[in-house]
Design a protein around this motif. Structure first.
Motif, PDB file in Angstrom:
ATOM      1  N   SER A   1      37.794  28.153  94.082  1.00  0.00           N
ATOM      2  CA  SER A   1      38.135  29.438  94.652  1.00  0.00           C
ATOM      3  C   SER A   1      39.617  29.471  94.892  1.00  0.00           C
ATOM      4  CB  SER A   1      37.372  29.670  95.956  1.00  0.00           C
ATOM      5  OG  SER A   1      37.861  28.807  96.946  1.00  0.00           O
ATOM      6  N   HIS A   2      40.086  30.595  95.447  1.00  0.00           N
ATOM      7  CA  HIS A   2      41.514  30.704  95.690  1.00  0.00           C
ATOM      8  C   HIS A   2      41.930  29.953  96.946  1.00  0.00           C
ATOM      9  CE1 HIS A   2      40.084  33.222  98.736  1.00  0.00           C
ATOM     10  NE2 HIS A   2      40.928  34.218  98.682  1.00  0.00           N
ATOM     11  N   GLY A   3      40.996  29.401  97.706  1.00  0.00           N
ATOM     12  CA  GLY A   3      41.381  28.574  98.830  1.00  0.00           C
ATOM     13  C   GLY A   3      40.760  28.968 100.138  1.00  0.00           C
ATOM     14  N   LEU A   4      40.481  30.228 100.341  1.00  0.00           N
ATOM     15  CA  LEU A   4      39.902  30.676 101.595  1.00  0.00           C
ATOM     16  C   LEU A   4      38.497  31.204 101.334  1.00  0.00           C
ATOM     17  CD1 LEU A   4      42.897  32.536 103.265  1.00  0.00           C
ATOM     18  CD2 LEU A   4      41.979  30.306 103.849  1.00  0.00           C
ATOM     19  N   VAL A   5      37.545  30.638 102.019  1.00  0.00           N
ATOM     20  CA  VAL A   5      36.165  31.107 101.891  1.00  0.00           C
ATOM     21  C   VAL A   5      35.947  32.337 102.748  1.00  0.00           C
ATOM     22  CG1 VAL A   5      33.742  30.475 102.195  1.00  0.00           C
ATOM     23  CG2 VAL A   5      35.390  28.769 101.415  1.00  0.00           C
ATOM     24  N   THR A   6      36.567  32.345 103.926  1.00  0.00           N
ATOM     25  CA  THR A   6      36.461  33.485 104.834  1.00  0.00           C
ATOM     26  C   THR A   6      37.838  33.876 105.317  1.00  0.00           C
ATOM     27  OG1 THR A   6      36.130  32.060 106.751  1.00  0.00           O
ATOM     28  CG2 THR A   6      34.161  32.816 105.594  1.00  0.00           C
ATOM     29  N   CYS A   7      37.962  35.066 105.807  1.00  0.00           N
ATOM     30  CA  CYS A   7      39.241  35.565 106.331  1.00  0.00           C
ATOM     31  C   CYS A   7      39.643  34.766 107.563  1.00  0.00           C
ATOM     32  CB  CYS A   7      39.110  37.039 106.684  1.00  0.00           C
ATOM     33  SG  CYS A   7      40.575  37.725 107.495  1.00  0.00           S
TER      34      CYS A   7
ATOM     35  N   GLU B   1      35.454  37.283 107.671  1.00  0.00           N
ATOM     36  CA  GLU B   1      34.738  38.020 106.624  1.00  0.00           C
ATOM     37  C   GLU B   1      34.758  37.206 105.323  1.00  0.00           C
ATOM     38  OE1 GLU B   1      33.082  40.701 106.870  1.00  0.00           O
ATOM     39  OE2 GLU B   1      32.778  41.436 104.836  1.00  0.00           O
ATOM     40  N   PRO B   2      33.660  37.094 104.597  1.00  0.00           N
ATOM     41  CA  PRO B   2      33.655  36.357 103.319  1.00  0.00           C
ATOM     42  C   PRO B   2      34.649  36.969 102.338  1.00  0.00           C
ATOM     43  CG  PRO B   2      31.421  36.743 104.071  1.00  0.00           C
ATOM     44  CD  PRO B   2      32.303  37.541 104.980  1.00  0.00           C
ATOM     45  N   LEU B   3      35.320  36.111 101.573  1.00  0.00           N
ATOM     46  CA  LEU B   3      36.352  36.540 100.638  1.00  0.00           C
ATOM     47  C   LEU B   3      35.976  36.182  99.212  1.00  0.00           C
ATOM     48  CD1 LEU B   3      39.514  35.334 102.609  1.00  0.00           C
ATOM     49  CD2 LEU B   3      38.589  37.649 102.548  1.00  0.00           C
ATOM     50  N   GLU B   4      36.506  36.945  98.271  1.00  0.00           N
ATOM     51  CA  GLU B   4      36.393  36.626  96.860  1.00  0.00           C
ATOM     52  C   GLU B   4      37.691  35.955  96.412  1.00  0.00           C
ATOM     53  OE1 GLU B   4      32.587  38.036  96.632  1.00  0.00           O
ATOM     54  OE2 GLU B   4      33.753  36.938  95.128  1.00  0.00           O
ATOM     55  N   SER B   5      37.625  35.258  95.272  1.00  0.00           N
ATOM     56  CA  SER B   5      38.777  34.469  94.843  1.00  0.00           C
ATOM     57  C   SER B   5      39.994  35.324  94.528  1.00  0.00           C
ATOM     58  CB  SER B   5      38.405  33.630  93.617  1.00  0.00           C
ATOM     59  OG  SER B   5      38.005  34.467  92.552  1.00  0.00           O
ATOM     60  N   GLY B   6      39.809  36.582  94.106  1.00  0.00           N
ATOM     61  CA  GLY B   6      40.946  37.402  93.726  1.00  0.00           C
ATOM     62  C   GLY B   6      41.457  38.321  94.824  1.00  0.00           C
ATOM     63  N   ASP B   7      40.878  38.254  96.020  1.00  0.00           N
ATOM     64  CA  ASP B   7      41.293  39.147  97.104  1.00  0.00           C
ATOM     65  C   ASP B   7      42.729  38.893  97.526  1.00  0.00           C
ATOM     66  OD1 ASP B   7      38.097  39.249  98.882  1.00  0.00           O
ATOM     67  OD2 ASP B   7      38.820  40.299  97.097  1.00  0.00           O
ATOM     68  N   ARG B   8      43.459  39.961  97.743  1.00  0.00           N
ATOM     69  CA  ARG B   8      44.810  39.864  98.315  1.00  0.00           C
ATOM     70  C   ARG B   8      44.817  40.283  99.777  1.00  0.00           C
ATOM     71  NH1 ARG B   8      49.214  42.749  94.783  1.00  0.00           N
ATOM     72  NH2 ARG B   8      50.491  41.581  96.277  1.00  0.00           N
ATOM     73  N   PHE B   9      43.845  41.113 100.163  1.00  0.00           N
ATOM     74  CA  PHE B   9      43.719  41.557 101.543  1.00  0.00           C
ATOM     75  C   PHE B   9      42.241  41.462 101.926  1.00  0.00           C
ATOM     76  CE2 PHE B   9      47.958  43.219 102.107  1.00  0.00           C
ATOM     77  CZ  PHE B   9      48.363  43.520 100.810  1.00  0.00           C
ATOM     78  N   CYS B  10      42.006  41.225 103.200  1.00  0.00           N
ATOM     79  CA  CYS B  10      40.634  41.177 103.699  1.00  0.00           C
ATOM     80  C   CYS B  10      40.045  42.575 103.668  1.00  0.00           C
ATOM     81  CB  CYS B  10      40.596  40.618 105.118  1.00  0.00           C
ATOM     82  SG  CYS B  10      38.947  40.644 105.866  1.00  0.00           S
ATOM     83  N   GLY B  11      38.838  42.733 103.107  1.00  0.00           N
ATOM     84  CA  GLY B  11      38.209  44.036 103.019  1.00  0.00           C
ATOM     85  C   GLY B  11      37.730  44.557 104.350  1.00  0.00           C
ATOM     86  N   ALA B  12      37.603  43.704 105.358  1.00  0.00           N
ATOM     87  CA  ALA B  12      37.087  44.139 106.653  1.00  0.00           C
ATOM     88  C   ALA B  12      38.210  44.502 107.628  1.00  0.00           C
ATOM     89  CB  ALA B  12      36.201  43.063 107.252  1.00  0.00           C
ATOM     90  N   CYS B  13      39.210  43.603 107.741  1.00  0.00           N
ATOM     91  CA  CYS B  13      40.266  43.827 108.737  1.00  0.00           C
ATOM     92  C   CYS B  13      41.632  44.092 108.112  1.00  0.00           C
ATOM     93  CB  CYS B  13      40.358  42.637 109.695  1.00  0.00           C
ATOM     94  SG  CYS B  13      40.962  41.117 108.919  1.00  0.00           S
ATOM     95  N   GLY B  14      41.743  43.954 106.779  1.00  0.00           N
ATOM     96  CA  GLY B  14      43.017  44.214 106.123  1.00  0.00           C
ATOM     97  C   GLY B  14      44.021  43.078 106.228  1.00  0.00           C
TER      98      GLY B  14
END
Length: 496
Positions: free
Chosen positions: A8-14, A19-32
């Motif tokens: 993964s990109h390194g972080l499993v959760t924010c 909040e669970p994260l995807e490997s390509g996320d640049r911002f958290c979908g829940a808190c930004g």
């Protein structure tokens, strides 16, 4: 028990809201939360506490393989160094002593100006021999094997704890009782189970009565040389020992002694972790024994040894016929893996190298100066603290704290060997160990309290005491420790 993550990109959760994260996320979908800020940390090279680039007149080394990483051939005793008060070591030549002052060498006892303190921080928050990565690297974690999972080895835990290896003594074969001629005699190799003390051990190594696995050769290993000793034990919860070590001694080109200790911890969530640790320890030890006698600087030799260990572990994933060609992708993603930590003591220089969360500690003989941890973990908690996302208390209270972010194995994202060199100004011992020990004595002060006062004179006995300390604490993991005495020769009379 060492652990490593799914890719993964390194972080499993924010880090902010979990909040669970995807490997390509640049911002958290829940808190930004801006995840790119985590990756903004600059990548810096290792900062050895003693420079290794000072040229020294020395015989040319023999020709080396084209792929060798060896550089200058130097004598470790000619390198700069200071005592714990920042003063030049009196036994050094004037020219190199001046260089040591300019470069700010350190000792495990304290730091000189511009230097770093083992286990502490360099200017800017960088720890010696280990710098923050460019961003939170992926972590590999252990856990129950999911239904239908393809992992060939789980955590290795039994529901019932195994007996204490220190008291579980193999019982002599029981001679067959006089009986009718038709009654078969017990086999000569039959032994009573060390767990239930009633059933006999079958040829497969398990008790016919309770099914408990019996001690094997690797379950408890000890070795002692003149200047180093090591002990490895299966512990009280695992069905096998996935740790390994290699201890040896050799000589530098001038005939002075050099002592080597390598300790490896297999990653239980990977396949064949016991083979990985054994291959890494053997390869690293052999590399050091080849490099040191030909004049390679110990710090460079340690770097080469870790690279050699990584190649040995990588080769396990390439072995044909183990998992079948159709499972190539799975074999790479769950390849054999381990951590590594090593120490070289040579002519007044102490060098450590590591990848993962196995550690090296410095414990002075006189206990007049503080002990120190010489390594920084490649772990989730250390990464969060280095990135400024959590303080130490928050990071190590998290259940992900001990998930590792660096390991040796074909599925490792990038090999980043850490090395550091020290010039202690007093005698002491180097404790090289897996987390099976330091989980029961994590702080340097705690480790110093459990290391016997006569560890330098009786390293094997002291290593046995440390293993016993972990067993008394619960023995939840495999336990391996090597003790390397470090002796400082007093300056000659009349020297400043």
């Amino acid at each position: 028990m060492s652990q490593k993550p799914k890719p993964s990109h390194g972080l499993v959760t924010c880090p902010d809201c979990a909040e669970p994260l995807e490997s390509g996320d640049r911002f958290c979908g829940a808190c930004g939360y801006d995840l790119t800020a985590v990756a903004a940390a600059g990548e810096e090279p290792d900062r050895p506490t003693v420079a290794i680039g000072t040229p020294v007149a020395w015989p040319d080394a023999p020709p080396r393989d084209p792929g060798s990483l060896s550089t200058l051939t130097q004598h470790p005793g000619d390198l700069p160094g200071t005592d714990s008060g920042g003063r030049d070591l009196p036994t050094m030549p004037v020219a190199t002593a001046q260089a040591g002052t300019e470069q700010g060498g350190v000792t495990p006892g304290g730091a000189a100006a511009g230097g770093t303190t083992p286990g502490g921080s360099a200017p800017g928050g960088t720890s010696p021999g280990n710098t923050p990565p460019a961003g939170p690297a992926p972590v590999r974690t252990d856990g129950p094997v999911p239904p239908g999972g393809e992992t060939t080895t789980g955590s290795g835990d039994f529901e019932l704890a195994a007996p204490d290896p220190r008291t579980a003594v193999r019982v002599d074969p029981v001679p067959p009782a006089p009986a009718a001629p038709a009654a078969p005699a017990a086999p000569a190799s039959a032994a009573l189970c060390v767990a239930c003390r009633a059933g006999r051990v079958d040829t497969d190594g398990y008790c016919e009565n309770c099914g408990h696995a019996q001690p094997r050769e690797r379950d408890h290993m000890e070795r002692e040389l003149d200047r180093v000793a090591a002990v490895s034990d299966r512990g009280l919860r695992h069905h096998r020992n996935e740790d390994a070590f290699a201890v040896s001694s050799t000589t530098l080109p001038d005939g002075s002694p050099a002592t080597v200790a390598i300790v490896c911890d297999g990653v239980s969530s990977a396949t064949r972790p016991d083979e990985a640790s054994a291959a890494a320890a053997e390869a690293a030890g052999a590399s050091l024994l080849a490099a040191l006698p030909r004049g390679t600087h110990p710090q460079q030799a340690m770097h080469e040894a870790i690279v050699a260990a990584a190649e040995a572990v990588n080769s396990l994933a390439e072995e044909p016929g183990r998992d079948g060609a159709e499972h190539e992708q799975h074999r790479r993603s769950n390849a054999p893996a381990c951590t590594i930590v090593g120490s070289v003591v040579a002519d007044g220089l102490l060098v450590v190298g590591w990848v993962g969360d196995s550690r090296a500690y410095w414990v002075p003989d006189d206990r007049a100066t503080p002990p120190a941890r010489l390594t920084e973990d490649d772990s989730w908690a250390a990464q969060m603290v280095a990135a400024g996302l959590m303080n130490v208390e928050q990071a190590y209270a998290d259940e992900r704290a001990h998930a590792i972010t660096g390991w040796l194995g074909a599925d490792a994202y990038e090999l980043e060997p850490h090395t550091a060199a020290f010039k202690p100004d007093r005698s002491g011992v180097v404790v090289v160990c897996t987390d099976g020990l330091w989980n029961y004595a994590e702080a340097a002060e705690d480790m110093a309290r459990v290391v016997p006062a006569d560890a330098a004179e009786r390293p094997l006995h002291s290593a046995q005491v440390l293993v016993g300390h972990a067993l008394d604490g619960g023995g939840h993991d495999n336990i391996t420790v090597a003790l390397v005495p470090f002796t400082v020769t007093p300056p000659e009379a009349g020297s400043a």
